[in-house]
Design a protein around this motif. Structure first.
Motif, PDB file in Angstrom:
ATOM      1  N   VAL B 126      17.707  19.371  31.204  1.00 59.23           N
ATOM      2  CA  VAL B 126      17.748  19.622  29.690  1.00 59.23           C
ATOM      3  C   VAL B 126      19.037  18.954  29.166  1.00 59.23           C
ATOM      4  CG1 VAL B 126      17.721  21.356  27.829  1.00 59.23           C
ATOM      5  CG2 VAL B 126      16.080  21.691  29.995  1.00 59.23           C
ATOM      6  N   CYS B 127      20.167  20.088  29.528  1.00 57.74           N
ATOM      7  CA  CYS B 127      21.449  19.792  28.761  1.00 57.74           C
ATOM      8  C   CYS B 127      22.132  18.584  29.011  1.00 57.74           C
ATOM      9  CB  CYS B 127      22.231  21.004  28.875  1.00 57.74           C
ATOM     10  SG  CYS B 127      21.417  22.503  28.854  1.00 57.74           S
ATOM     11  N   SER B 130      22.142  15.452  26.780  1.00 56.64           N
ATOM     12  CA  SER B 130      22.959  15.249  25.476  1.00 56.64           C
ATOM     13  C   SER B 130      24.473  15.151  25.743  1.00 56.64           C
ATOM     14  CB  SER B 130      22.761  16.543  24.718  1.00 56.64           C
ATOM     15  OG  SER B 130      21.243  17.063  24.440  1.00 56.64           O
ATOM     16  N   TYR B 131      24.977  15.120  26.899  1.00 49.82           N
ATOM     17  CA  TYR B 131      26.646  14.854  26.947  1.00 49.82           C
ATOM     18  C   TYR B 131      27.054  13.578  27.599  1.00 49.82           C
ATOM     19  CZ  TYR B 131      27.011  19.757  25.489  1.00 49.82           C
ATOM     20  OH  TYR B 131      26.711  20.830  24.790  1.00 49.82           O
ATOM     21  N   LEU B 152       7.258  13.570  30.501  1.00 47.42           N
ATOM     22  CA  LEU B 152       6.648  14.260  29.038  1.00 47.42           C
ATOM     23  C   LEU B 152       7.233  15.573  28.738  1.00 47.42           C
ATOM     24  CD1 LEU B 152       3.055  13.253  29.603  1.00 47.42           C
ATOM     25  CD2 LEU B 152       4.703  11.909  28.796  1.00 47.42           C
ATOM     26  N   PRO B 155      11.350  14.905  27.600  1.00 43.03           N
ATOM     27  CA  PRO B 155      11.712  13.576  27.197  1.00 43.03           C
ATOM     28  C   PRO B 155      12.881  12.954  26.927  1.00 43.03           C
ATOM     29  CG  PRO B 155      10.498  15.109  25.537  1.00 43.03           C
ATOM     30  CD  PRO B 155      10.701  15.949  26.895  1.00 43.03           C
ATOM     31  N   LYS B 156      13.704  14.196  26.304  1.00 43.15           N
ATOM     32  CA  LYS B 156      15.172  13.292  25.771  1.00 43.15           C
ATOM     33  C   LYS B 156      15.634  12.999  27.246  1.00 43.15           C
ATOM     34  CE  LYS B 156      19.157  14.118  23.446  1.00 43.15           C
ATOM     35  NZ  LYS B 156      19.940  14.772  22.343  1.00 43.15           N
ATOM     36  N   ARG B 159      14.243   9.702  28.119  1.00 45.15           N
ATOM     37  CA  ARG B 159      14.489   8.589  26.876  1.00 45.15           C
ATOM     38  C   ARG B 159      16.005   8.090  27.280  1.00 45.15           C
ATOM     39  NH1 ARG B 159      13.682  11.449  22.304  1.00 45.15           N
ATOM     40  NH2 ARG B 159      15.444  11.447  21.543  1.00 45.15           N
ATOM     41  N   ARG B 187       7.171   5.791  31.144  1.00 46.91           N
ATOM     42  CA  ARG B 187       7.352   4.630  30.196  1.00 46.91           C
ATOM     43  C   ARG B 187       6.684   4.662  28.924  1.00 46.91           C
ATOM     44  NH1 ARG B 187       6.185   1.324  35.255  1.00 46.91           N
ATOM     45  NH2 ARG B 187       8.091   0.154  35.608  1.00 46.91           N
ATOM     46  N   LYS B 188       5.628   5.773  28.704  1.00 45.79           N
ATOM     47  CA  LYS B 188       5.501   6.395  27.398  1.00 45.79           C
ATOM     48  C   LYS B 188       6.671   6.909  26.529  1.00 45.79           C
ATOM     49  CE  LYS B 188       0.637   7.903  28.209  1.00 45.79           C
ATOM     50  NZ  LYS B 188       0.137   9.116  28.930  1.00 45.79           N
ATOM     51  N   VAL B 189       7.601   7.625  27.278  1.00 47.98           N
ATOM     52  CA  VAL B 189       8.789   8.082  26.652  1.00 47.98           C
ATOM     53  C   VAL B 189       9.748   6.991  26.563  1.00 47.98           C
ATOM     54  CG1 VAL B 189      10.526   9.719  27.426  1.00 47.98           C
ATOM     55  CG2 VAL B 189       8.235  10.476  27.304  1.00 47.98           C
ATOM     56  N   PRO B 191       9.814   2.988  27.122  1.00 49.47           N
ATOM     57  CA  PRO B 191       9.185   1.980  27.750  1.00 49.47           C
ATOM     58  C   PRO B 191       9.968   0.933  28.504  1.00 49.47           C
ATOM     59  CG  PRO B 191       8.779   2.138  25.389  1.00 49.47           C
ATOM     60  CD  PRO B 191       9.673   3.308  25.685  1.00 49.47           C
TER      61      PRO B 191
END
Lengths: 114, 218
Positions: B126-127, B130-131, B152, B155-156, B159, B187-189, B191
């Protein structure tokens, strides 16, 4: 995500700005939190009061603008709303090369102080 | 000040971390060091893969390591056994590394002749997404003993990662993990994500990983 540390980050910005403006009291702080930022707006609101204690922001109201996610498909040259954080796939052409243009904001935008 | 006034601010809340990350980026660029930020759930095999990589590429690539864990220097010890320079960061309560921790740890690392810096993040999907730590790329690991729908569910992370490594493929026959489906989900998240499948234990898939890794070095 760290909503508590996000709340503390907001207080840091508020304190610096209050000092810069010679303010002794902050009444209101406005923040933009994008839907795709990965931050839970409600959790930030919950942590804000605790984080503000003992600072110039103590007692201030936190106004949260939740910014909707928007993406742009260069093939269709159209904007659309991505369904979630998951992906920005164009609903018309299923194209993957879409750019997220809104919804990732995490910003203190405005303060009311005296 | 007479009466309340409204002031426009427009300051990013994570700006402090990003400023330090940019400074790290500039510092590494000065000496031509490429940094990779390795993320995953706890137990996906980051340390094992890094140790194997360091051993196999000895003499080809000069790699230094920053290890991130809440407590202990167990991972740094495992890395040190390969002969690589390593510094352990203990976050104590934090569940992710941030740019400030990395910046301070870099002061304890001797960079002479280093080609790459591996940053092994705290196990957490998770975290760490973002860093920014000043890395060139985040590489997310996912083992076959986890769920094939992880990309899925988180996702972040998938991604923002430039590559995904599916680990422990030697265990695939014993679990219900659908590797092709996992790749499809990633690849959905994201590509364009680069995907490698490997087993640090048997060596299967490692050459493709090493080739990719070398292509990332400046």
């Amino acid at each position: 995500m760290h909503e508590m540390s996000i709340a503390i980050g907001i207080i840091d910005i508020v304190e610096a700005s209050a000092k810069e403006n010679g303010a002794r009291k902050v009444n209101r702080v406005t923040v933009d939190i994008g839907e795709l930022s990965g931050v839970e707006a409600d959790a930030v609101a919950f942590c804000y009061e605790a984080s503000a204690k003992g600072s110039v922001a103590e007692g201030s109201a936190l106004i949260i603008n939740r910014i909707k996610g928007r993406a742009f498909c260069p093939e269709c040259e159209k904007e659309f709303t991505p369904p979630s954080q998951r992906s920005a796939v164009c609903p018309d052409c299923n194209g993957f090369e879409c750019k997220i243009i809104a919804g990732e904001e995490l910003q203190v935008t405005q303060m009311e102080m005296e | 000040m007479s009466g309340p006034k409204v002031v426009t601010i427009k300051k990013d809340i994570l700006a402090k971390n990003d400023e330090i990350a940019q400074a790290i980026r500039a510092r590494l660029a000065e000496t031509g060091v490429t940094a990779i930020n390795f993320t995953s759930s706890p137990g996906s095999g980051k340390t094992t893969l890094l140790a194997r990589t360091l051993t196999d590429l000895k003499g080809e690539l000069n790699i230094a390591v920053l290890e991130g864990d809440q407590e202990t220097d167990n991972d740094a010890r495992k890395i040190a056994e390969t002969g690589a320079k390593v510094v352990q960061i203990n976050t104590v309560s934090a569940c992710h590394l941030d740019a400030n921790m990395v910046s301070r740890a870099l002061n304890d690392l001797d960079f002479a002749g280093t080609d790459m810096l591996f940053i092994e993040n705290v196990g957490n999907l998770v975290c760490p997404a973002s860093y920014d730590l000043g890395e060139k790329m985040k590489v997310a690991l996912l083992s076959v003993t986890e769920g094939d729908d992880k990309p899925l569910k988180y996702p972040k992370m998938f991604r923002v990662a430039g590559a995904m490594i599916i680990t422990k493929t030697d265990l695939a026959p014993h679990v219900d993990f659908d590797i092709d489906l996992c790749e499809e989900n990633a690849r959905k998240v994201n590509p364009g994500i680069h995907i490698v499948r490997l087993s640090a234990k048997t060596g299967d898939g490692l050459s493709a990983w090493y080739e990719y890794l070398k292509s990332l070095a400046n």
